[in-house]
Design a protein around this motif. Structure first.
Motif, mmCIF file in Angstrom:
data_model
loop_
_atom_site.group_PDB
_atom_site.id
_atom_site.type_symbol
_atom_site.label_atom_id
_atom_site.label_comp_id
_atom_site.label_asym_id
_atom_site.label_seq_id
_atom_site.Cartn_x
_atom_site.Cartn_y
_atom_site.Cartn_z
ATOM 1 N N ARG A 179 0.751 -1.083 0.035
ATOM 2 C CA ARG A 179 0.040 -0.078 -0.002
ATOM 3 C C ARG A 179 0.665 1.169 0.048
ATOM 4 O O ARG A 179 0.589 2.112 -0.611
ATOM 5 C CB ARG A 179 -1.072 -0.042 1.264
ATOM 6 N N ALA A 180 2.025 1.287 0.853
ATOM 7 C CA ALA A 180 3.057 2.256 0.582
ATOM 8 C C ALA A 180 3.289 2.693 -0.869
ATOM 9 O O ALA A 180 3.363 3.846 -1.220
ATOM 10 C CB ALA A 180 4.025 2.197 1.478
ATOM 11 N N TRP A 181 3.773 1.713 -1.725
ATOM 12 C CA TRP A 181 4.288 1.972 -2.877
ATOM 13 C C TRP A 181 2.891 2.529 -3.728
ATOM 14 O O TRP A 181 3.129 3.320 -4.601
ATOM 15 C CB TRP A 181 4.667 0.682 -3.455
ATOM 16 N N ALA A 182 1.860 1.780 -3.422
ATOM 17 C CA ALA A 182 0.776 2.464 -4.317
ATOM 18 C C ALA A 182 0.523 4.029 -4.011
ATOM 19 O O ALA A 182 0.104 4.669 -4.902
ATOM 20 C CB ALA A 182 -0.578 1.572 -3.733
ATOM 21 N N GLU A 183 0.630 4.340 -2.731
ATOM 22 C CA GLU A 183 0.686 5.705 -2.400
ATOM 23 C C GLU A 183 1.436 6.524 -3.046
ATOM 24 O O GLU A 183 1.393 7.683 -3.505
ATOM 25 C CB GLU A 183 0.360 5.970 -0.998
ATOM 26 N N ILE A 184 2.824 5.869 -3.062
ATOM 27 C CA ILE A 184 4.057 6.681 -3.778
ATOM 28 C C ILE A 184 3.651 6.725 -5.226
ATOM 29 O O ILE A 184 3.961 8.003 -5.752
ATOM 30 C CB ILE A 184 5.279 6.016 -3.348
ATOM 31 N N HIS A 185 3.335 5.741 -5.813
ATOM 32 C CA HIS A 185 3.231 6.123 -7.331
ATOM 33 C C HIS A 185 2.202 7.198 -7.534
ATOM 34 O O HIS A 185 2.081 7.749 -8.791
ATOM 35 C CB HIS A 185 2.593 4.789 -7.915
ATOM 36 N N SER A 186 1.232 7.418 -6.647
ATOM 37 C CA SER A 186 0.073 8.593 -7.076
ATOM 38 C C SER A 186 0.379 9.844 -6.346
ATOM 39 O O SER A 186 -0.547 10.770 -6.421
ATOM 40 C CB SER A 186 -1.462 8.161 -6.453
ATOM 41 N N ALA A 187 1.577 9.726 -5.733
ATOM 42 C CA ALA A 187 1.955 11.180 -5.346
ATOM 43 C C ALA A 187 2.300 12.190 -6.118
ATOM 44 O O ALA A 187 2.462 12.123 -7.162
ATOM 45 C CB ALA A 187 3.174 11.022 -4.117
ATOM 46 N N ASP A 188 1.869 13.788 -5.573
ATOM 47 C CA ASP A 188 2.695 14.818 -6.174
ATOM 48 C C ASP A 188 3.852 15.065 -6.018
ATOM 49 O O ASP A 188 4.777 15.753 -6.832
ATOM 50 C CB ASP A 188 1.639 15.911 -5.985
ATOM 51 N N ALA A 189 4.167 14.756 -4.810
ATOM 52 C CA ALA A 189 5.532 14.768 -4.279
ATOM 53 C C ALA A 189 6.114 13.475 -3.235
ATOM 54 O O ALA A 189 5.186 13.295 -2.609
ATOM 55 C CB ALA A 189 5.906 16.100 -3.696
#
Length: 478
Positions: A303-313
């Motif tokens: 889930r952490a990587w999923a959040e990272i992939h959709s991050a603006d920064a």
């Protein structure tokens, strides 16, 4: 106008729950009979009247204020009746039911087909009618929803500017200048004997250049408004125990995430909305990135990587205390290698436009030789708060926020896309105009498409399916 837009509509216009005041709103054509039935008498236009609201049997439902706005001087451009009662949901539901019942009874006796169609409003239908009746344009209609949803004072002020028409005025000014330029080009095509000399004498090249410069200014203000509207998704990433949860707590100014010395404490994301200089930031704390054996921790890392992939920064947090550790040199080497592997994965998986800020934590406890490692990025202490102001400034800078921008107005992604298409068409047109042998028919087509994209913003050329999508996001009663 479609039949569904001719039906009178009614809804509770205040948010669910208890409150001091609640509002029932009705909009439609020729509501005078309904006003008389519900209020017991006629009302003076745009004057608040205090009176009892009665059911069909004459029993009092509540007492409150009734205001009648005859068309076209109303929010929707139709007749509008607003009933302001006490804010209990039961009272408001009874009042709404009374309006529907009264409309039906009026039509039973008078055979008026319009009022018999009084129905519950769909989300955003009052504002949709204001748009369809030319009370506001589409950009202003969207600004109403943005003003309601604003999460910071700056966002609210930006939405208010768009609602007042600043964004629409800027777009319409561009449209006027673009149409004038189109007129020159079309005239040259209609009268070929004028040839390119006509455009040169009219300074078509200069007009196009100035139009592009003005467009760039509008795009800049709109892009800033989009940041205020949507906010910035910032993901804190790094190895376990780097201080990610402590950093979230420090930025938020509250103990939101559990902080312990145990690696892997954070198993799932923790999200908090904070504001930096009026810009909303959705800060996400994630599970520490490592090779995990525990099944629950594995899911947290995914889930952490999923959040990272959709991050603006992304804030990539490093633990300075574990770099160049003389007491545990092998641990330091392993930690540095793991950080390097995470950075490689970030570079591989993130879009090139997504900024990654190296954040070096625990500066309050680090040795001088460890501090010297933080040559790039931002040096902080999540424990003491040192360096957090620099981190906030860096975040705003890398996502493109420019606090000195004057008169920011709220904008949406569709507005930015439309402006980008206009920019592209004008660039193509400029290339045609400056060619050795200008293709004026292609230039005319480029300008026509640019005009259409600008019209999409205010709703001049907007298809019905897009309108439905836009207004469905509004709350009921608005």
């Amino acid at each position: 106008m479609l039949v569904k837009h001719q039906d009178p509509i009614a809804a509770i216009a205040t948010a669910p729950g208890r409150g001091a005041v609640g509002i029932v709103r009705i909009s439609g054509k020729d509501l005078v009979g309904l006003v008389r039935a519900v209020c017991g008498r006629e009302l003076q236009p745009r004057q608040a009247s205090y009176l009892p609201f009665r059911d069909a049997a004459g029993a009092i439902i509540d007492q409150g204020l009734a205001i009648f706005f005859p068309a076209p001087f109303s929010y929707t451009g139709e007749d509008v009746l607003e009933l302001q009662a006490h804010g209990g949901q039961v009272v408001l539901q009874l009042l709404l039911a009374r309006c529907l019942e009264a409309a039906s009874a009026i039509n039973t006796h008078n055979q008026k087909a319009v009022l018999s169609r009084l129905r519950l409003a769909r989300p955003g239908e009052f504002t949709e009618r204001a748009f369809l009746n030319d009370k506001i344009d589409l950009a202003q209609a969207e600004a109403i929803a943005d003003l309601i949803d604003a999460s910071t004072e700056s966002a609210a002020r930006s939405a208010a500017r768009s609602l007042s028409g600043e964004f629409s005025l800027a777009v319409n000014t561009l449209l006027e200048r673009l149409i004038h330029l189109r007129m020159l080009v079309e005239a040259t095509l209609d009268f070929p004997e004028e040839d390119i000399d006509f455009l040169q004498k009219a300074d078509a090249s200069g007009q196009l250049l100035r139009l592009q410069e003005s467009l760039d200014q509008v795009m800049q203000r709109a892009s800033q408004g989009a940041i205020l509207r949507d906010g910035i998704k910032v993901v804190i990433a790094g190895q376990p125990n780097a201080g990610k949860s402590s950093l979230l707590n420090a930025l938020a100014g509250a103990e939101l995430a559990i902080v312990t010395p145990v690696a892997g404490t954070t198993r799932d994301k923790v999200t908090q909305l904070i504001a930096i200089d009026g810009v909303p930031l959705h800060v996400v704390d994630t599970a520490g990135l490592r090779e995990a054996q525990d099944e629950v921790e594995k899911i947290g890392i995914e889930r952490a990587w999923a959040e990272i992939h959709s991050a603006d920064a992304v804030l990539f947090l490093h633990d300075l205390m574990r770099y160049d550790n003389p007491n545990q040199p092998q641990d330091a080497l392993n930690y540095i290698a793991a950080d390097a592997e995470i950075m490689n994965l970030l570079r591989k998986n993130l879009p090139a436009k997504t900024p990654v800020i190296d954040v070096w934590n625990k500066a309050d406890s680090a040795l001088p030789e460890q501090l010297s490692l933080a040559r790039t990025g931002v040096l902080i202490s999540a424990k003491t708060g040192a360096g957090l102001d620099d981190l906030r400034a860096s975040l705003l800078r890398v996502v493109g926020w420019q606090p000195a921008t004057e008169g920011v107005f709220m904008a949406r992604e569709r507005h930015l896309q439309a402006l980008a298409k206009v920019h592209e068409q004008l660039a193509k047109g400029a290339a045609q105009l400056h060619a050795v042998m200008p293709a004026l028919d292609l230039l005319a087509e480029d300008l026509r498409q640019a005009q259409q994209h600008l019209g999409d913003i205010t709703g001049q050329f907007t298809p019905d399916d897009l309108l439905g999508e836009i207004f469905s996001k509004f709350c009921i009663g608005k």
